[in-house]
Write an enzyme that holds these catalytic residues in place. Sequence first.
Site, PDB file in Angstrom:
ATOM      1  NE  ARG A  61      -4.060   1.908   2.093  1.00  0.00           N
ATOM      2  CZ  ARG A  61      -4.421   2.716   3.088  1.00  0.00           C
ATOM      3  NH1 ARG A  61      -3.805   2.630   4.253  1.00  0.00           N
ATOM      4  NH2 ARG A  61      -5.370   3.606   2.917  1.00  0.00           N
ATOM      5  CG  HIS A  65      -1.200   5.507  -0.142  1.00  0.00           C
ATOM      6  ND1 HIS A  65      -1.857   6.080   0.914  1.00  0.00           N
ATOM      7  CD2 HIS A  65      -2.065   4.589  -0.640  1.00  0.00           C
ATOM      8  CE1 HIS A  65      -3.058   5.526   1.066  1.00  0.00           C
ATOM      9  NE2 HIS A  65      -3.203   4.610   0.134  1.00  0.00           N
ATOM     10  CG  ASN A  92      -1.128  10.016   8.947  1.00  0.00           C
ATOM     11  OD1 ASN A  92      -2.313   9.996   9.228  1.00  0.00           O
ATOM     12  ND2 ASN A  92      -0.232  10.572   9.726  1.00  0.00           N
ATOM     13  CG  HIS A 192      -8.097  -3.733  -1.413  1.00  0.00           C
ATOM     14  ND1 HIS A 192      -9.123  -2.866  -1.714  1.00  0.00           N
ATOM     15  CD2 HIS A 192      -7.024  -2.949  -1.136  1.00  0.00           C
ATOM     16  CE1 HIS A 192      -8.681  -1.620  -1.626  1.00  0.00           C
ATOM     17  NE2 HIS A 192      -7.409  -1.637  -1.284  1.00  0.00           N
TER      18      HIS A 192
HETATM   19  C1  HEM Z   1      -8.914   1.234  -6.250  1.00  0.00           C
HETATM   20  C2  HEM Z   1      -8.874   2.176  -5.345  1.00  0.00           C
HETATM   21  C3  HEM Z   1      -8.467   1.925  -3.929  1.00  0.00           C
HETATM   22  C4  HEM Z   1      -9.147   2.323  -2.831  1.00  0.00           C
HETATM   23  C5  HEM Z   1     -10.431   3.110  -2.795  1.00  0.00           C
HETATM   24  C6  HEM Z   1      -8.415   1.840  -1.680  1.00  0.00           C
HETATM   25  C7  HEM Z   1      -8.778   2.073  -0.366  1.00  0.00           C
HETATM   26  C8  HEM Z   1      -8.214   1.465   0.723  1.00  0.00           C
HETATM   27  C9  HEM Z   1      -8.639   1.631   2.068  1.00  0.00           C
HETATM   28  C10 HEM Z   1      -9.764   2.555   2.528  1.00  0.00           C
HETATM   29  C11 HEM Z   1      -7.886   0.817   2.842  1.00  0.00           C
HETATM   30  C12 HEM Z   1      -8.015   0.604   4.339  1.00  0.00           C
HETATM   31  C13 HEM Z   1      -7.134   1.508   5.107  1.00  0.00           C
HETATM   32  C14 HEM Z   1      -7.372   1.310   6.575  1.00  0.00           C
HETATM   33  O1  HEM Z   1      -8.465   1.578   7.045  1.00  0.00           O
HETATM   34  O2  HEM Z   1      -6.429   0.888   7.265  1.00  0.00           O
HETATM   35  C15 HEM Z   1      -6.965   0.142   1.986  1.00  0.00           C
HETATM   36  C16 HEM Z   1      -6.021  -0.761   2.398  1.00  0.00           C
HETATM   37  C17 HEM Z   1      -5.117  -1.352   1.559  1.00  0.00           C
HETATM   38  N1  HEM Z   1      -4.932  -1.086   0.224  1.00  0.00           N
HETATM   39 FE1  HEM Z   1      -6.150  -0.024  -0.939  1.00  0.00          FE
HETATM   40  N2  HEM Z   1      -7.318   1.161  -2.099  1.00  0.00           N
HETATM   41  C18 HEM Z   1      -7.300   1.189  -3.473  1.00  0.00           C
HETATM   42  C19 HEM Z   1      -6.329   0.651  -4.284  1.00  0.00           C
HETATM   43  C20 HEM Z   1      -5.239  -0.037  -3.835  1.00  0.00           C
HETATM   44  C21 HEM Z   1      -4.124  -0.437  -4.656  1.00  0.00           C
HETATM   45  C22 HEM Z   1      -3.955  -0.076  -6.120  1.00  0.00           C
HETATM   46  C23 HEM Z   1      -3.289  -1.135  -3.865  1.00  0.00           C
HETATM   47  C24 HEM Z   1      -1.961  -1.756  -4.217  1.00  0.00           C
HETATM   48  C25 HEM Z   1      -1.763  -2.438  -5.312  1.00  0.00           C
HETATM   49  C26 HEM Z   1      -3.890  -1.197  -2.556  1.00  0.00           C
HETATM   50  C27 HEM Z   1      -3.386  -1.882  -1.493  1.00  0.00           C
HETATM   51  C28 HEM Z   1      -3.920  -1.878  -0.227  1.00  0.00           C
HETATM   52  C29 HEM Z   1      -3.431  -2.721   0.843  1.00  0.00           C
HETATM   53  C30 HEM Z   1      -2.362  -3.787   0.720  1.00  0.00           C
HETATM   54  C31 HEM Z   1      -4.161  -2.366   1.980  1.00  0.00           C
HETATM   55  C32 HEM Z   1      -3.995  -2.942   3.381  1.00  0.00           C
HETATM   56  C33 HEM Z   1      -3.040  -2.084   4.146  1.00  0.00           C
HETATM   57  C34 HEM Z   1      -2.638  -2.659   5.483  1.00  0.00           C
HETATM   58  O3  HEM Z   1      -3.156  -3.681   5.912  1.00  0.00           O
HETATM   59  O4  HEM Z   1      -1.739  -2.073   6.116  1.00  0.00           O
HETATM   60  N3  HEM Z   1      -5.060  -0.498  -2.570  1.00  0.00           N
HETATM   61  N4  HEM Z   1      -7.171   0.565   0.680  1.00  0.00           N
HETATM   62  C1  LIG Z   2       0.378   7.360  12.740  1.00  0.00           C
HETATM   63  C2  LIG Z   2       0.619   8.793  12.458  1.00  0.00           C
HETATM   64  O1  LIG Z   2       1.658   9.156  11.893  1.00  0.00           O
HETATM   65  N1  LIG Z   2      -0.326   9.649  12.795  1.00  0.00           N
HETATM   66  C3  LIG Z   2      -0.248  11.082  12.558  1.00  0.00           C
HETATM   67  C4  LIG Z   2      -1.144  11.472  11.400  1.00  0.00           C
HETATM   68  O2  LIG Z   2      -1.189  12.850  11.198  1.00  0.00           O
HETATM   69  C5  LIG Z   2      -1.662  13.562  12.310  1.00  0.00           C
HETATM   70  C6  LIG Z   2      -1.689  15.019  11.903  1.00  0.00           C
HETATM   71  O3  LIG Z   2      -2.365  15.152  10.720  1.00  0.00           O
HETATM   72  C7  LIG Z   2      -0.763  13.328  13.521  1.00  0.00           C
HETATM   73  O4  LIG Z   2      -1.300  13.998  14.643  1.00  0.00           O
HETATM   74  C8  LIG Z   2      -0.676  11.825  13.811  1.00  0.00           C
HETATM   75  O5  LIG Z   2       0.261  11.577  14.837  1.00  0.00           O
END
Ligand code: HEM
Ligand SMILES: CC(=O)N[C@H]1CO[C@H](CO)[C@@H](O)[C@@H]1O
Length: 324
Positions: A61, A65, A92, A192
Amino acid sequence: MELKKGSLMVIMLLMVMGIIGEAQLFPNFYRSTCPNVESIVRQAVTRKIQQTFVTVPATLRLFFHDCFVEGCDGSVLISSPRGDAEKDAPDNLSLAGDGFDTVIKAKQAVEAQCPGVVSCADILTIAARDVVALSGGPNFQVELGRRDGLISFRWRVTGNLPGPTFSVNLLNWIFRKNNLTQTDMIALSGGHTVGFSHCTRFANRLYSFNSTHQTDPSLNPSYARQLMQACPRNVNPLVAINMDPTTPNSFDNAYFKNLVNGEGLFTSDQGLFTSFQSRATVNAFASNQASFFSAFSAAMVRLGRTGVKTGRQGEIRRDCSAFN
Ligand code: HEM
Ligand SMILES: CC(=O)N[C@H]1CO[C@H](CO)[C@@H](O)[C@@H]1O
Ligand SMILES: *[C@@H]1O[C@H](CO)[C@@H](O)[C@H](O)[C@H]1NC(C)=O
Ligand SMILES: *[C@@H]1O[C@H](CO)[C@@H](O)[C@H](O)[C@H]1NC(C)=O
């Protein structure tokens, strides 16, 4: 054969020097300056995954980003004492620290053998490929030669990352801005298949869909019940759940099978199946893992070309979290 190899090298050299147009990325960029860079990074990533599986989704991810904001230039890695860098944007909170740590560890290992040569942007690119390969996904060749960027601002994240409520049309728009097709977008969404999401990112689908439907009717009812149990109303915002309810620790095509079953976690996920324009591709990836893997690999390489700095642009950062 030797002659062919020689002329290829000359062409590559000319490309690096920007004589035949713009400098480009290519697989063997560090062949003479840091020939073992890929095995050094692979070793560091392997060690990190042995400590925690979170390394896999976190690193993947982080790469996404990085590329969508300011290009694949390591700008997401910058930490700022004033809290105004890219990683300080609201999104973040959910960029797991293990992704940053992976890059820092790999960079240390690379610097020990080839100091000042390999960019943080390239290390993140290699590490993102490695976490996929090491968790059951495809192993593919990456292009290298990125330079690290010189800016990283929190405010420049706004509007450049897709949100979990995006429609297929909005997703297509934001991926197209990055030179990626709908097929690339669908394949990359398959990322995902690993990782976690916080409840707040999909709670609207459970409790406040619209005035006639409390719960999103495109959600499989038993999956909806499962999600409500894991994420009750007013749940602690730090609670996170697996995005792939079937095989969360394996990079496979289960994500697409889940979509077909109404088990996509976000509106943006499930929409890929409910929308007519993208459904055929979802079905194809659900029924054929090899076709998903080859589309994913190709899309990752294209994602890695987004807004890159090459040649004399940018810098090779010594410390990935700070400009030189
Ligand atoms: C298509 C549009 C996409 C949307 C709207 C999206 C949105 C999100 C959101 C909302 C999360 C959850 C974050 C959280 O609450 O912790 C997430 C997690 C994640 N996304 Fe996406 N994402 C997209 C595309 C991608 C792409 C292109 C990749 C990489 C190829 C990706 C890889 C991941 C991974 C691996 C996680 C899990 C992160 C973790 O467990 O630390 N996503 N994404
Ligand atoms: C995990 C982390 O880095 N959190 C930071 C995200 O950004 C806010 C400010 O926008 C900080 O207060 C958090 O510590
Ligand atoms: C609620 O959502 C359903 C399913 O998407 C839709 O058919 C219905 O028209 C919506 N109702 C309102 C009031 O928006
Ligand atoms: C998309 O491709 C065009 C043409 O090659 C290039 O000029 C542009 O910079 C690319 N955009 C991004 C975001 O990489």
